[in-house]
Design a protein around this motif. Structure first.
Motif, PDB file in Angstrom:
ATOM      1  N   GLU A 154       0.845  -1.194   0.000  1.00 49.12           N
ATOM      2  CA  GLU A 154       0.000   0.000   0.000  1.00 49.12           C
ATOM      3  C   GLU A 154       0.887   1.254   0.000  1.00 49.12           C
ATOM      4  O   GLU A 154       0.603   2.225  -0.711  1.00 49.12           O
ATOM      5  CB  GLU A 154      -0.917  -0.033   1.229  1.00 49.12           C
ATOM      6  CG  GLU A 154      -2.217   0.725   1.088  1.00 49.12           C
ATOM      7  CD  GLU A 154      -3.235   0.093   0.129  1.00 49.12           C
ATOM      8  OE1 GLU A 154      -3.324   0.595  -1.000  1.00 49.12           O
ATOM      9  OE2 GLU A 154      -3.974  -0.854   0.497  1.00 49.12           O
ATOM     10  N   ASN A 193       0.981   3.879  -3.291  1.00 49.21           N
ATOM     11  CA  ASN A 193       0.686   5.304  -3.067  1.00 49.21           C
ATOM     12  C   ASN A 193       1.890   6.187  -3.393  1.00 49.21           C
ATOM     13  O   ASN A 193       1.739   7.257  -3.981  1.00 49.21           O
ATOM     14  CB  ASN A 193       0.252   5.530  -1.615  1.00 49.21           C
ATOM     15  CG  ASN A 193      -1.217   5.205  -1.400  1.00 49.21           C
ATOM     16  OD1 ASN A 193      -2.083   6.038  -1.642  1.00 49.21           O
ATOM     17  ND2 ASN A 193      -1.502   3.987  -0.983  1.00 49.21           N
ATOM     18  N   HIS A 252      -1.014   1.567  11.572  1.00 51.03           N
ATOM     19  CA  HIS A 252      -2.433   1.752  11.265  1.00 51.03           C
ATOM     20  C   HIS A 252      -3.256   0.558  11.717  1.00 51.03           C
ATOM     21  O   HIS A 252      -2.702  -0.495  12.058  1.00 51.03           O
ATOM     22  CB  HIS A 252      -2.622   1.958   9.764  1.00 51.03           C
ATOM     23  CG  HIS A 252      -2.324   0.709   8.975  1.00 51.03           C
ATOM     24  ND1 HIS A 252      -3.278  -0.243   8.720  1.00 51.03           N
ATOM     25  CD2 HIS A 252      -1.192   0.249   8.424  1.00 51.03           C
ATOM     26  CE1 HIS A 252      -2.740  -1.225   8.027  1.00 51.03           C
ATOM     27  NE2 HIS A 252      -1.465  -0.964   7.847  1.00 51.03           N
ATOM     28  N   LYS A 268      -9.083   0.912   8.188  1.00 52.48           N
ATOM     29  CA  LYS A 268     -10.035   2.032   8.229  1.00 52.48           C
ATOM     30  C   LYS A 268     -10.376   2.440   9.667  1.00 52.48           C
ATOM     31  O   LYS A 268     -11.038   3.446   9.889  1.00 52.48           O
ATOM     32  CB  LYS A 268     -11.299   1.682   7.434  1.00 52.48           C
ATOM     33  CG  LYS A 268     -11.012   1.569   5.933  1.00 52.48           C
ATOM     34  CD  LYS A 268     -12.176   0.986   5.142  1.00 52.48           C
ATOM     35  CE  LYS A 268     -11.746   0.625   3.728  1.00 52.48           C
ATOM     36  NZ  LYS A 268     -12.732  -0.189   3.011  1.00 52.48           N
ATOM     37  N   THR A 312      -8.084   3.192  11.913  1.00 51.56           N
ATOM     38  CA  THR A 312      -6.889   3.850  12.454  1.00 51.56           C
ATOM     39  C   THR A 312      -7.261   5.135  13.179  1.00 51.56           C
ATOM     40  O   THR A 312      -8.129   5.890  12.724  1.00 51.56           O
ATOM     41  CB  THR A 312      -5.919   4.201  11.314  1.00 51.56           C
ATOM     42  OG1 THR A 312      -5.706   3.030  10.522  1.00 51.56           O
ATOM     43  CG2 THR A 312      -4.582   4.698  11.856  1.00 51.56           C
ATOM     44  N   LEU A 336      -3.766   7.789   6.387  1.00 48.02           N
ATOM     45  CA  LEU A 336      -5.010   7.885   5.616  1.00 48.02           C
ATOM     46  C   LEU A 336      -5.380   9.355   5.441  1.00 48.02           C
ATOM     47  O   LEU A 336      -5.320  10.133   6.399  1.00 48.02           O
ATOM     48  CB  LEU A 336      -6.146   7.172   6.356  1.00 48.02           C
ATOM     49  CG  LEU A 336      -6.132   5.649   6.322  1.00 48.02           C
ATOM     50  CD1 LEU A 336      -7.218   5.108   7.239  1.00 48.02           C
ATOM     51  CD2 LEU A 336      -6.328   5.132   4.909  1.00 48.02           C
ATOM     52  N   GLU A 337      -5.789   9.710   4.229  1.00 50.41           N
ATOM     53  CA  GLU A 337      -6.007  11.127   3.885  1.00 50.41           C
ATOM     54  C   GLU A 337      -6.840  11.893   4.912  1.00 50.41           C
ATOM     55  O   GLU A 337      -6.494  12.990   5.327  1.00 50.41           O
ATOM     56  CB  GLU A 337      -6.677  11.229   2.517  1.00 50.41           C
ATOM     57  CG  GLU A 337      -5.674  11.070   1.382  1.00 50.41           C
ATOM     58  CD  GLU A 337      -6.341  10.869   0.032  1.00 50.41           C
ATOM     59  OE1 GLU A 337      -7.512  10.445  -0.002  1.00 50.41           O
ATOM     60  OE2 GLU A 337      -5.665  11.131  -0.988  1.00 50.41           O
ATOM     61  N   ILE A 361      -2.342   8.492   2.245  1.00 47.21           N
ATOM     62  CA  ILE A 361      -2.592   7.128   1.742  1.00 47.21           C
ATOM     63  C   ILE A 361      -4.056   6.964   1.334  1.00 47.21           C
ATOM     64  O   ILE A 361      -4.965   7.330   2.082  1.00 47.21           O
ATOM     65  CB  ILE A 361      -2.265   6.089   2.842  1.00 47.21           C
ATOM     66  CG1 ILE A 361      -0.759   6.022   3.090  1.00 47.21           C
ATOM     67  CG2 ILE A 361      -2.821   4.726   2.514  1.00 47.21           C
ATOM     68  CD1 ILE A 361       0.020   5.197   2.117  1.00 47.21           C
ATOM     69  N   LYS A 362      -4.222   6.404   0.136  1.00 46.14           N
ATOM     70  CA  LYS A 362      -5.537   5.944  -0.306  1.00 46.14           C
ATOM     71  C   LYS A 362      -5.449   4.436  -0.327  1.00 46.14           C
ATOM     72  O   LYS A 362      -4.458   3.897  -0.811  1.00 46.14           O
ATOM     73  CB  LYS A 362      -5.798   6.452  -1.726  1.00 46.14           C
ATOM     74  CG  LYS A 362      -6.923   7.451  -1.827  1.00 46.14           C
ATOM     75  CD  LYS A 362      -6.997   8.035  -3.201  1.00 46.14           C
ATOM     76  CE  LYS A 362      -7.438   7.045  -4.255  1.00 46.14           C
ATOM     77  NZ  LYS A 362      -7.423   7.641  -5.600  1.00 46.14           N
ATOM     78  N   LEU A 363      -6.467   3.732   0.190  1.00 50.68           N
ATOM     79  CA  LEU A 363      -6.345   2.277   0.242  1.00 50.68           C
ATOM     80  C   LEU A 363      -6.680   1.660  -1.116  1.00 50.68           C
ATOM     81  O   LEU A 363      -7.834   1.427  -1.435  1.00 50.68           O
ATOM     82  CB  LEU A 363      -7.242   1.708   1.349  1.00 50.68           C
ATOM     83  CG  LEU A 363      -6.822   2.086   2.774  1.00 50.68           C
ATOM     84  CD1 LEU A 363      -7.817   1.548   3.791  1.00 50.68           C
ATOM     85  CD2 LEU A 363      -5.424   1.585   3.096  1.00 50.68           C
TER      86      LEU A 363
END
Lengths: 353, 224
Positions: B20, B24, B162, B165, B167, B196-197, B214-216
């Motif tokens: 990941e 990214n 993390h 989602k 986190t 995460l953004e 980071i975008k997953l």
């Protein structure tokens, strides 16, 4: 303990050790090989034994032996490997021994693929081996639930002297998720006075066996097994359901697929559709009664699976002909998308199927 | 990011979030106008590999190299010879996403001649929420083991702490503390914090290291 991030297969191992499992016998196969790898590393640290057998058949018979001696023991594999274990599973069920068997399913038939599937529903719930026996089969939908069911599953196995199966798909084995380890609810676990631990010169030898020469004896044994299964059906059914009393459509799905269904249901809800979910957590015993709560005006049931339609038979038994039962599935390692489920629900609502 | 060396090798403990981070990082480089290639050298794991998102990455301007057998689920430890192209062609910014642990790092061996001092970066991705990398000693153990097999030198630490989602800022800060302790002990700088953004606005402003939003890419919408 705080939450940690674990891969499904690692979490199975950690949960089993937490539950006091001391012995693992198995043979590697994708997509569950992280589990034997984890056990090889971690079991010796708690005074346990990991042994890579020469085959799946050998592994399940080692489980048979260890369980007969009263040990907390498990094995794991993926679909074709579980097929190889069926003879041993039938013997273990016949001899009434507790153990945990994990199947992280991949595409079939035959060697199939290494991608996720749910094609072993029949095998798990109808008995892949011979004889009138049953496994308690859990189908966790996330890693936390899988951990909880494994920890409790060992107790269930001991309580009923019956093998317990955890049926997951490759996705849940390979996926990472946050997880924490909690003690299970307390159960009455009988003393293992049947185990072959040596007589000490104080009692008659215990014998672990599934062979009965006299027909009368074998029939009596089968009647006894059936009485036990009846008790399990009364006490151990596990299901999650919501929105079913006023649903226009009810989706029935288990494991990973149920999570995709939940995403679909949330989207459909935002568009004004009334869709419920019945998610069996135990595939055997099956939560037939839950389907009796469905809105009598429901237009139909949609069963979603990663196979060509196996649980759909149980759904038909459960609804007793009151609702049309539809099926949507992907196979071969393909995973259904929320969009495809939504499309099928809309077709049922619109009377197109 | 633009100051990093042309070749970036991404290593770390199994499940630390290397792919990941790599995806990214590569996409971000491409957005900045660089000519980017990403090689997926993971021959350990069969699920959740960066090659699964090759199409998405190609659309965002990243060239993706993996196995020469173009089926994501083939269990053959095969890597395309094409990996040599961006190693030799200086016009590429090259991100190498390596498989987990020392076992995964073994795949780097054949490219060792291209890893000359000062011409590559090797980032160690650290997730303090993984049970195996929660203490300085354990992290060091993994760093040494993986570095030894890779035959290259770690030049930066990535705090990638993390819980997917779920986190929280606390997770990131706990990882930050651990990464800084590792930095103190090894002298290897903490270079990136991947976040995460939507959590970025909640972070303290003066954190050491560059924040990589980071975008997953590798998680489907129904996953946690």
């Amino acid at each position: 303990m705080a939450k940690v991030l674990m891969k499904g297969n690692e979490a199975i191992g950690a949960a089993a050790i937490q539950a006091g499992c001391k012995y693992f016998f198995g043979y590697p196969i994708t997509p569950q090989s992280e589990l034997p790898e984890y056990m090889a590393r971690e079991l010796p640290k708690v005074g346990g034994v990991f042994l890579q057998a020469e085959s799946e058949i050998a592994a399940i018979n080692m489980v048979y032996g260890a369980a007969g001696a009263g040990a907390r023991v498990m094995t794991s594999s993926s679909s074709p490997g579980i097929s190889l274990k069926q003879e041993g599973i039938s013997y273990i069920a016949g001899a009434e021994l507790p153990c945990l068997i994990v199947n992280i399913m991949r595409g079939g038939p035959g060697l199939g693929s290494i991608q996720p599937s749910q094609t072993d529903y029949f095998q798990a719930t109808r008995g892949g081996g011979n004889g009138d026996y049953r496994l308690v089969v859990y189908a966790p939908a996330n890693i936390q639930e899988m951990v909880d069911l494994i920890i409790e599953g060992f107790d269930v196995a001991d309580q009923y002297r019956n093998p317990v199966m955890i049926l997951g798909d490759g996705m849940i084995g390979q996926m990472m998720e946050p997880v924490e380890f909690k003690p299970p609810k307390r159960r009455e676990i009988p003393e293992k006075d049947w185990a072959t631990t040596g007589t000490g010169g104080k009692r008659k030898p215990n014998i672990i066996n599934s062979l009965y020469i006299a027909a009368e004896d074998l029939e009596a044994h089968n009647i006894k097994l059936q009485a036990k299964y009846k008790k399990i059906k009364e006490n151990e059914v596990r299901v999650e359901s919501y929105n079913i009393e006023d649903a226009d459509v009810v989706i029935s799905a288990y494991g990973t697929t149920a999570r995709i269904a939940k995403t679909a249901i949330a989207k459909l809800e935002s568009e004004g559709y009334k869709v419920g979910l019945i998610r069996p957590i135990t595939l055997w015993p099956y939560p037939y009664d839950e389907f009796k709560k469905i809105n009598p005006n429901c237009k139909g049931i949609l069963t979603v699976e990663m196979n060509t339609g196996q649980m759909v038979d149980d759904v038909k038994i459960a609804v007793e002909g009151k609702f049309p039962v539809h099926f949507y599935g992907r196979t071969g390692g393909m995973v259904p998308t929320p969009e495809a489920i939504i499309e099928n629900v809309k077709k049922i609502c619109g009377g197109e199927i | 990011m633009l100051k990093d060396k042309r070749i970036r090798i991404v290593i770390g403990h199994y499940g630390s979030g290397k792919s990941e981070f790599s995806v990214n990082y590569a996409v971000k480089l491409a957005e900045m106008g660089r000519k980017v290639a990403l090689a997926d050298l993971d021959i350990v794991n069969m699920y959740f590999r960066s090659r699964e998102k090759a199409k998405e990455m190609e659309e965002l301007g990243v060239k993706v190299i993996a196995s020469h057998i173009n089926t994501p689920a083939v269990e053959v430890p095969s890597i395309a010879a094409e990996v040599y192209a961006p190693l030799q062609d200086n016009s590429y910014d090259f991100v190498i996403d390596v498989g987990g642990d020392q076992v995964g790092a073994r795949a780097l061996g054949r490219y060792v001649d291209y890893f000359k001092d000062g011409e590559y970066d090797m980032f160690f991705v650290l997730n303090a929420n993984r049970p195996e990398t929660q203490s300085v000693d354990k992290v060091l153990e993994y760093m040494i083991k993986i570095q030894d097999v890779s035959r290259a030198r770690i030049s930066g630490i990535v705090n990638n702490t993390h819980l997917l989602k779920a986190t929280s800022v606390e997770d990131i800060l706990r990882g930050q503390k651990l990464a800084l302790e590792v930095q103190d002990k090894t002298g290897i700088p903490l270079r990136y914090i991947s976040v995460l953004e939507d959590l970025i606005p909640d972070l303290p402003k003066d954190l050491e290291g560059e924040i990589l939003p980071i975008k997953l890419f590798l998680r489907d919408e129904w996953m946690l």
